[in-house]
Design a protein around this motif. Structure first.
Motif, PDB file in Angstrom:
ATOM      1  N   ASN A  20     -31.529  11.166   9.554  1.00 30.82           N
ATOM      2  CA  ASN A  20     -30.635  10.405   8.678  1.00 30.82           C
ATOM      3  C   ASN A  20     -29.227  10.328   9.270  1.00 30.82           C
ATOM      4  N   ALA A  21     -29.163  10.009  10.563  1.00 32.45           N
ATOM      5  CA  ALA A  21     -27.885   9.957  11.288  1.00 32.45           C
ATOM      6  C   ALA A  21     -27.298   8.542  11.173  1.00 32.45           C
ATOM      7  N   ASN A  22     -26.788   8.234  10.014  1.00 28.61           N
ATOM      8  CA  ASN A  22     -26.288   6.881   9.728  1.00 28.61           C
ATOM      9  C   ASN A  22     -25.005   6.540  10.470  1.00 28.61           C
ATOM     10  N   ASN A  23     -24.298   7.547  10.966  1.00 28.69           N
ATOM     11  CA  ASN A  23     -23.059   7.299  11.715  1.00 28.69           C
ATOM     12  C   ASN A  23     -23.316   7.230  13.224  1.00 28.69           C
ATOM     13  N   LEU A  24     -24.582   7.078  13.613  1.00 26.87           N
ATOM     14  CA  LEU A  24     -24.967   6.941  15.013  1.00 26.87           C
ATOM     15  C   LEU A  24     -25.328   5.488  15.303  1.00 26.87           C
ATOM     16  N   GLU A  25     -24.653   4.921  16.306  1.00 26.87           N
ATOM     17  CA  GLU A  25     -24.967   3.570  16.771  1.00 26.87           C
ATOM     18  C   GLU A  25     -25.569   3.685  18.168  1.00 26.87           C
TER      19      GLU A  25
END
Length: 191
Positions: free
Chosen positions: A81-86
């Motif tokens: 759930n690494a939503n701040n990873l692009e």
């Protein structure tokens, strides 16, 4: 802070920065929760994911070109759930030349033979007082990295780490490849 164990990551056939090396490298990156982080040659995304879990109010960008590794990064991103990873698909040098972002910390795990160029491009993207951390197996790359960082005015340190682990229920130790962790601190003197 909870550090993610190797067995928690989905891996496939991709190279991965092993747990103990990942923890040491992350600690040398001096991450804060609002930092922007770049991971060049992200492999499975283990460093990117761990950084994203630390920099909860920041952002992490992972660059990777290998298709198998990219599939694995996307699966790990979802799993953790690494939503701040692009994730940006492409080779390090080509992607870095187009990035407009600047970063508080940069990790270089792979360079596909473009190490000196990638370090110089990352130098332009690293904020003053930021850290650049690089992992290597070969002495050639250690030398190239240290000489390049030195020529750019970095304060540099190299640590060689050897890890051995027991296998199964026996007390026999199995050695992993020794790893060199190069850490450079960008310090530009103000006039």
């Amino acid at each position: 802070m909870k550090y993610i164990k190797d067995e928690e990551f989905l891996r496939g056939d991709c190279p991965m920065t092993k747990e103990e090396i990942r923890i040491l490298s992350i600690s040398k990156m001096e991450l804060e929760e609002n930092h922007k982080v770049l991971d060049v040659g992200a492999g499975t995304g283990s460093v990117s994911i761990q950084a994203a879990k630390i920099c909860t109010e920041g952002k992490v960008i992972a660059i990777e070109k290998d298709e198998e590794a990219l599939k694995t990064i996307y699966l790990n991103k979802e799993k953790f759930n690494a939503n701040n990873l692009e994730v940006i698909e492409g080779s390090g040098g080509a992607v870095l030349a187009t990035l407009e972002d600047t970063f508080d910390s940069i990790f270089i795990g792979g360079s596909s033979g473009e190490l000196e160029e990638i370090i110089k491009l990352c130098h332009d993207k690293l904020n003053n007082n930021g850290t650049m951390v690089l992992n290597f197996i070969t002495l050639n790359n250690v030398h190239t990295a240290m000489e390049t960082l030195k020529s750019l005015g970095y304060k540099i340190q190299c640590t060689q780490v050897s890890i051995s682990k027991t296998r199964g229920q026996s007390y026999m130790l199995i050695a992993l490849n020794p790893i060199f962790i190069v850490c450079g601190k960008k310090t530009i003197e103000e006039d």
